[in-house]
Write a protein that holds these residues in place. Structure first.
Motif, PDB file in Angstrom:
ATOM      1  N   LEU A  14       0.866  -1.165   0.000  1.00 29.94           N
ATOM      2  CA  LEU A  14       0.000   0.000   0.000  1.00 29.94           C
ATOM      3  C   LEU A  14       0.899   1.210   0.000  1.00 29.94           C
ATOM      4  O   LEU A  14       1.605   1.452   0.949  1.00 29.94           O
ATOM      5  CB  LEU A  14      -0.864  -0.030   1.261  1.00 29.94           C
ATOM      6  CG  LEU A  14      -1.791   1.148   1.487  1.00 29.94           C
ATOM      7  CD1 LEU A  14      -2.759   1.282   0.331  1.00 29.94           C
ATOM      8  CD2 LEU A  14      -2.555   0.934   2.768  1.00 29.94           C
ATOM      9  N   LEU A  15       0.904   1.895  -1.108  1.00 30.68           N
ATOM     10  CA  LEU A  15       1.841   3.004  -1.214  1.00 30.68           C
ATOM     11  C   LEU A  15       1.066   4.215  -1.693  1.00 30.68           C
ATOM     12  O   LEU A  15       0.589   4.252  -2.797  1.00 30.68           O
ATOM     13  CB  LEU A  15       2.920   2.631  -2.220  1.00 30.68           C
ATOM     14  CG  LEU A  15       3.929   3.709  -2.542  1.00 30.68           C
ATOM     15  CD1 LEU A  15       4.727   4.056  -1.302  1.00 30.68           C
ATOM     16  CD2 LEU A  15       4.869   3.217  -3.622  1.00 30.68           C
ATOM     17  N   PHE A  16       0.904   5.148  -0.838  1.00 32.55           N
ATOM     18  CA  PHE A  16       0.200   6.355  -1.218  1.00 32.55           C
ATOM     19  C   PHE A  16       1.183   7.499  -1.272  1.00 32.55           C
ATOM     20  O   PHE A  16       2.001   7.648  -0.383  1.00 32.55           O
ATOM     21  CB  PHE A  16      -0.856   6.703  -0.177  1.00 32.55           C
ATOM     22  CG  PHE A  16      -1.950   5.708  -0.070  1.00 32.55           C
ATOM     23  CD1 PHE A  16      -2.584   5.239  -1.200  1.00 32.55           C
ATOM     24  CD2 PHE A  16      -2.331   5.234   1.159  1.00 32.55           C
ATOM     25  CE1 PHE A  16      -3.606   4.331  -1.092  1.00 32.55           C
ATOM     26  CE2 PHE A  16      -3.341   4.322   1.276  1.00 32.55           C
ATOM     27  CZ  PHE A  16      -3.988   3.865   0.146  1.00 32.55           C
ATOM     28  N   LEU A  76     -12.044  -3.867 -10.378  1.00 29.78           N
ATOM     29  CA  LEU A  76     -10.786  -3.857 -11.115  1.00 29.78           C
ATOM     30  C   LEU A  76     -10.471  -2.399 -11.455  1.00 29.78           C
ATOM     31  O   LEU A  76     -11.212  -1.763 -12.203  1.00 29.78           O
ATOM     32  CB  LEU A  76     -10.955  -4.697 -12.381  1.00 29.78           C
ATOM     33  CG  LEU A  76      -9.715  -4.964 -13.206  1.00 29.78           C
ATOM     34  CD1 LEU A  76      -8.710  -5.796 -12.417  1.00 29.78           C
ATOM     35  CD2 LEU A  76     -10.103  -5.700 -14.490  1.00 29.78           C
ATOM     36  N   VAL A  77      -9.419  -1.886 -10.882  1.00 23.50           N
ATOM     37  CA  VAL A  77      -9.105  -0.468 -11.075  1.00 23.50           C
ATOM     38  C   VAL A  77      -7.609  -0.236 -11.206  1.00 23.50           C
ATOM     39  O   VAL A  77      -6.793  -1.050 -10.769  1.00 23.50           O
ATOM     40  CB  VAL A  77      -9.599   0.407  -9.897  1.00 23.50           C
ATOM     41  CG1 VAL A  77     -11.104   0.509  -9.878  1.00 23.50           C
ATOM     42  CG2 VAL A  77      -9.054  -0.095  -8.569  1.00 23.50           C
ATOM     43  N   GLY A  78      -7.281   0.855 -11.803  1.00 25.03           N
ATOM     44  CA  GLY A  78      -5.902   1.306 -11.779  1.00 25.03           C
ATOM     45  C   GLY A  78      -5.316   1.459 -13.172  1.00 25.03           C
ATOM     46  O   GLY A  78      -5.790   0.834 -14.105  1.00 25.03           O
ATOM     47  N   TRP A 111       0.038   2.243  -8.428  1.00 26.36           N
ATOM     48  CA  TRP A 111      -1.300   1.697  -8.669  1.00 26.36           C
ATOM     49  C   TRP A 111      -2.343   2.736  -8.249  1.00 26.36           C
ATOM     50  O   TRP A 111      -3.200   3.136  -9.026  1.00 26.36           O
ATOM     51  CB  TRP A 111      -1.455   0.400  -7.863  1.00 26.36           C
ATOM     52  CG  TRP A 111      -2.837  -0.172  -7.861  1.00 26.36           C
ATOM     53  CD1 TRP A 111      -3.804  -0.025  -8.828  1.00 26.36           C
ATOM     54  CD2 TRP A 111      -3.414  -0.975  -6.837  1.00 26.36           C
ATOM     55  NE1 TRP A 111      -4.933  -0.700  -8.453  1.00 26.36           N
ATOM     56  CE2 TRP A 111      -4.724  -1.290  -7.240  1.00 26.36           C
ATOM     57  CE3 TRP A 111      -2.941  -1.468  -5.617  1.00 26.36           C
ATOM     58  CZ2 TRP A 111      -5.573  -2.075  -6.463  1.00 26.36           C
ATOM     59  CZ3 TRP A 111      -3.784  -2.254  -4.851  1.00 26.36           C
ATOM     60  CH2 TRP A 111      -5.088  -2.553  -5.274  1.00 26.36           C
ATOM     61  N   ILE A 112      -2.262   3.126  -7.007  1.00 26.87           N
ATOM     62  CA  ILE A 112      -3.207   4.122  -6.509  1.00 26.87           C
ATOM     63  C   ILE A 112      -2.388   5.225  -5.856  1.00 26.87           C
ATOM     64  O   ILE A 112      -1.569   4.956  -4.992  1.00 26.87           O
ATOM     65  CB  ILE A 112      -4.171   3.509  -5.475  1.00 26.87           C
ATOM     66  CG1 ILE A 112      -4.985   2.392  -6.133  1.00 26.87           C
ATOM     67  CG2 ILE A 112      -5.095   4.583  -4.905  1.00 26.87           C
ATOM     68  CD1 ILE A 112      -5.869   1.633  -5.178  1.00 26.87           C
ATOM     69  N   GLU A 113      -2.646   6.410  -6.315  1.00 28.03           N
ATOM     70  CA  GLU A 113      -1.815   7.501  -5.839  1.00 28.03           C
ATOM     71  C   GLU A 113      -2.699   8.644  -5.372  1.00 28.03           C
ATOM     72  O   GLU A 113      -3.672   8.993  -6.041  1.00 28.03           O
ATOM     73  CB  GLU A 113      -0.936   7.946  -7.003  1.00 28.03           C
ATOM     74  CG  GLU A 113       0.115   8.944  -6.627  1.00 28.03           C
ATOM     75  CD  GLU A 113       0.973   9.319  -7.845  1.00 28.03           C
ATOM     76  OE1 GLU A 113       1.272   8.431  -8.660  1.00 28.03           O
ATOM     77  OE2 GLU A 113       1.279  10.491  -7.971  1.00 28.03           O
ATOM     78  N   GLY A 126     -12.067  -2.736   3.934  1.00 26.05           N
ATOM     79  CA  GLY A 126     -11.921  -3.341   2.614  1.00 26.05           C
ATOM     80  C   GLY A 126     -10.499  -3.789   2.345  1.00 26.05           C
ATOM     81  O   GLY A 126      -9.652  -3.781   3.224  1.00 26.05           O
ATOM     82  N   ILE A 127     -10.283  -4.195   1.112  1.00 26.65           N
ATOM     83  CA  ILE A 127      -8.998  -4.825   0.774  1.00 26.65           C
ATOM     84  C   ILE A 127      -8.392  -4.166  -0.467  1.00 26.65           C
ATOM     85  O   ILE A 127      -9.087  -3.906  -1.447  1.00 26.65           O
ATOM     86  CB  ILE A 127      -9.222  -6.334   0.500  1.00 26.65           C
ATOM     87  CG1 ILE A 127      -9.675  -7.028   1.788  1.00 26.65           C
ATOM     88  CG2 ILE A 127      -7.968  -6.992  -0.059  1.00 26.65           C
ATOM     89  CD1 ILE A 127     -10.097  -8.467   1.592  1.00 26.65           C
ATOM     90  N   PHE A 128      -7.100  -3.912  -0.403  1.00 30.59           N
ATOM     91  CA  PHE A 128      -6.340  -3.537  -1.586  1.00 30.59           C
ATOM     92  C   PHE A 128      -5.639  -4.799  -2.061  1.00 30.59           C
ATOM     93  O   PHE A 128      -4.778  -5.320  -1.358  1.00 30.59           O
ATOM     94  CB  PHE A 128      -5.278  -2.484  -1.248  1.00 30.59           C
ATOM     95  CG  PHE A 128      -5.836  -1.151  -0.875  1.00 30.59           C
ATOM     96  CD1 PHE A 128      -5.980  -0.150  -1.817  1.00 30.59           C
ATOM     97  CD2 PHE A 128      -6.224  -0.888   0.427  1.00 30.59           C
ATOM     98  CE1 PHE A 128      -6.485   1.091  -1.465  1.00 30.59           C
ATOM     99  CE2 PHE A 128      -6.733   0.343   0.790  1.00 30.59           C
ATOM    100  CZ  PHE A 128      -6.863   1.337  -0.165  1.00 30.59           C
ATOM    101  N   HIS A 129      -6.045  -5.292  -3.196  1.00 30.59           N
ATOM    102  CA  HIS A 129      -5.471  -6.541  -3.674  1.00 30.59           C
ATOM    103  C   HIS A 129      -4.650  -6.260  -4.921  1.00 30.59           C
ATOM    104  O   HIS A 129      -5.179  -5.986  -5.979  1.00 30.59           O
ATOM    105  CB  HIS A 129      -6.593  -7.544  -3.964  1.00 30.59           C
ATOM    106  CG  HIS A 129      -6.104  -8.943  -4.173  1.00 30.59           C
ATOM    107  ND1 HIS A 129      -4.960  -9.229  -4.885  1.00 30.59           N
ATOM    108  CD2 HIS A 129      -6.600 -10.126  -3.754  1.00 30.59           C
ATOM    109  CE1 HIS A 129      -4.781 -10.534  -4.895  1.00 30.59           C
ATOM    110  NE2 HIS A 129      -5.752 -11.108  -4.213  1.00 30.59           N
ATOM    111  N   GLY A 130      -3.344  -6.360  -4.803  1.00 32.99           N
ATOM    112  CA  GLY A 130      -2.463  -5.984  -5.909  1.00 32.99           C
ATOM    113  C   GLY A 130      -2.322  -7.041  -6.983  1.00 32.99           C
ATOM    114  O   GLY A 130      -1.668  -6.821  -7.989  1.00 32.99           O
ATOM    115  N   GLN A 131      -2.931  -8.202  -6.788  1.00 34.57           N
ATOM    116  CA  GLN A 131      -2.925  -9.265  -7.793  1.00 34.57           C
ATOM    117  C   GLN A 131      -1.531  -9.746  -8.170  1.00 34.57           C
ATOM    118  O   GLN A 131      -1.211  -9.912  -9.357  1.00 34.57           O
ATOM    119  CB  GLN A 131      -3.651  -8.828  -9.069  1.00 34.57           C
ATOM    120  CG  GLN A 131      -5.074  -8.387  -8.833  1.00 34.57           C
ATOM    121  CD  GLN A 131      -6.058  -9.186  -9.646  1.00 34.57           C
ATOM    122  OE1 GLN A 131      -6.264 -10.344  -9.353  1.00 34.57           O
ATOM    123  NE2 GLN A 131      -6.622  -8.593 -10.668  1.00 34.57           N
ATOM    124  N   GLY A 132      -0.739  -9.976  -7.186  1.00 32.71           N
ATOM    125  CA  GLY A 132       0.497 -10.720  -7.412  1.00 32.71           C
ATOM    126  C   GLY A 132       1.622  -9.943  -8.034  1.00 32.71           C
ATOM    127  O   GLY A 132       1.564  -8.739  -8.214  1.00 32.71           O
TER     128      GLY A 132
END
Ligand SMILES: *[C@@H]1O[C@H](CO)[C@@H](O)[C@H](O)[C@H]1NC(C)=O
Ligand SMILES: *[C@@H]1O[C@H](CO)[C@@H](O)[C@H](O)[C@H]1NC(C)=O
Ligand SMILES: *[C@@H]1O[C@H](CO)[C@@H](O)[C@H](O)[C@H]1NC(C)=O
Ligand SMILES: *[C@@H]1O[C@H](CO)[C@@H](O)[C@H](O)[C@H]1NC(C)=O
Ligand SMILES: *[C@@H]1O[C@H](CO)[C@@H](O)[C@H](O)[C@H]1NC(C)=O
Ligand SMILES: *[C@@H]1O[C@H](CO)[C@@H](O)[C@H](O)[C@H]1NC(C)=O
Length: 366
Positions: A14-16, A76-78, A111-113, A126-132
């Protein structure tokens, strides 16, 4: 985070990035912006990026602390670029799961900034799922965060995924992290240079490398870490529990001070309490001069549980700038046991000044 070499970060982190400017929090109202009203489907297939961006743009433009609601579902986002300045402080109520696109070429940066926002709360469990491994974009050093709260989030990556910090915080003031469950391959929460007034509570970490301050003193121009409270946290099967790490031969002189660790449960943690001022994650490190990071006023109160190594407390401080004011209050750490069932733990001290109060197991070396 051990290195920052531009390599693709594996898996979920998780990097903001927030650069704060002049946003002023509004007072009235409390409008809810549901991403579904902006076209998100939340079926895990449809690309919901545009809907999220639209919800952000609409809410950012109004006063009165709007909340973006992300209901249950998989989105599905980003990449997403939530950019301010906004008319007021922002809140995101994340109940569903965000899935990162696995197409790496979709990304130029994170991914999310989050950028140019003053006052942001993310809550909702909720969950931030970076998908591997393919999903996490190139690591950019996090920039300024300010007045930032993270509440009720779950972050997970496999324990063997390298360099996946759960939450990395640098150059930030007034940050609260509460009620989070974080399992990663690197630090659970990593606190870099330039932080002040940071509170972490009710966090469950594991697997991973624990709650770490540092590494500090690697680069020139780093600034102090002052004012950290870690309360009511559990570390389960992590390599480190509460750790402060600094490099030798630091180019900059800085301090790490006023830390309070309280009501911490260790469960099978290899180094439950550790200050390491000879941090060297490589086979060998260039510098051998003592660290120039001054560590002082560090309190450990009511830290209990089990250590998976006999050496439950380790303070290896700088010979040039010995640790000062390190206090142990009511510590009870038992070794999970060697082959003979000996549960005695030990402590090691070098260049550390302080005291211990109450019952302290292992026998304190200060
Ligand atoms: C803590 O987070 C969990 C989900 O991670 C959520 O279900 C729970 O309501 C939160 N508790 C509080 C007190 O916020
Ligand atoms: C941090 O919080 C304190 C106390 O609430 C406040 O006085 C200070 O201005 C805040 N700092 C920043 C940089 O917002
Ligand atoms: C962190 O906790 C301390 C002590 O409980 C408090 O004074 C400070 O305002 C808190 N900071 C934030 C950012 O909540
Ligand atoms: C401590 O944290 C746990 C969850 O991690 C929570 O259930 C409990 O209420 C917290 N206790 C206090 C005093 O906040
Ligand atoms: C603690 O870690 C062990 C080993 O990874 C795991 O089996 C167990 O479920 C974890 N317990 C909790 C409460 O997270
Ligand atoms: C148990 O381990 C401690 C620390 O290593 C050691 O000092 C002690 O002698 C051991 N006790 C027994 C009964 O072997």
């Amino acid at each position: 985070m051990n290195s920052n070499n531009g390599a693709i970060q594996l898996a979920i982190s998780l990097l903001f990035s927030i650069w704060c400017t002049t946003c002023v929090a509004g007072q009235s109202g409390n409008a809810i912006y549901n991403v579904k009203d902006h076209g998100a489907l939340g079926n895990g297939q449809n690309d919901d990026t545009k809907a999220f961006q639209a919800a952000w743009d609409a809410s950012c433009a109004i006063e009165g602390n709007p909340t973006i609601l992300i209901p249950m579902g998989s989105y599905l986002v980003g990449p997403l670029h939530f950019k301010g300045p906004c008319k007021s402080a922002m809140a995101i109520d994340l109940r569903g799961q965000l899935l990162a696109s696995t197409h790496l070429n979709a990304y130029t940066k994170d991914w999310i900034e989050f950028q140019y926002i003053n006052g942001l709360v993310i809550s909702g469990g909720g969950i931030f799922h970076g998908q591997g491994s393919s999903a996490w974009p190139y690591n950019e050093c996090p920039k300024k965060w300010k007045n930032f709260d993270i509440e009720s989030v779950t972050i997970s990556a496999p324990g063997d995924s390298p360099n996946t910090d759960g939450i990395h915080i640098a150059d930030s003031t007034n940050v609260t992290i509460t009620n989070a469950t974080i399992g990663t391959g690197d630090d659970c929460i990593s606190i870099g240079p330039g932080n002040s007034n940071l509170n972490i509570s009710n966090v469950h970490c594991g697997p991973g490398h624990g709650i770490s301050v540092g590494s500090l003193g690697k680069n020139s121009g780093e600034t102090d870490v002052v004012g950290l409270t870690v309360k009511n946290c559990t570390l389960n099967a992590t390599t480190n529990g509460l750790r402060i790490k600094t490099w030798q031969s630091s180019p900059s002189r800085l301090k790490a001070a006023q830390f309070t660790y309280q009501d911490i449960t260790m469960n099978n943690v290899y180094n439950p309490i550790i200050i390491d001022q000879e941090y060297c994650p490589y086979i060998s490190c260039a510098g051998k001069d003592p660290s120039r990071v001054q560590i002082y006023d560090i309190k450990f109160t009511n830290v209990k549980g089990t250590s998976s190594s006999a050496e439950a407390i380790k303070f290896i401080c700088s010979s040039s700038f010995p640790c000062q004011g390190v206090v142990l209050n009511d510590i009870d750490l038992r070794y999970t046991g060697d082959a003979t069932g000996n549960k005695t733990t030990t402590s090691t001290c070098a260049n550390v000044r302080g005291k211990s109060n109450g019952n302290v197991k292992p026998n304190p070396c200060i």
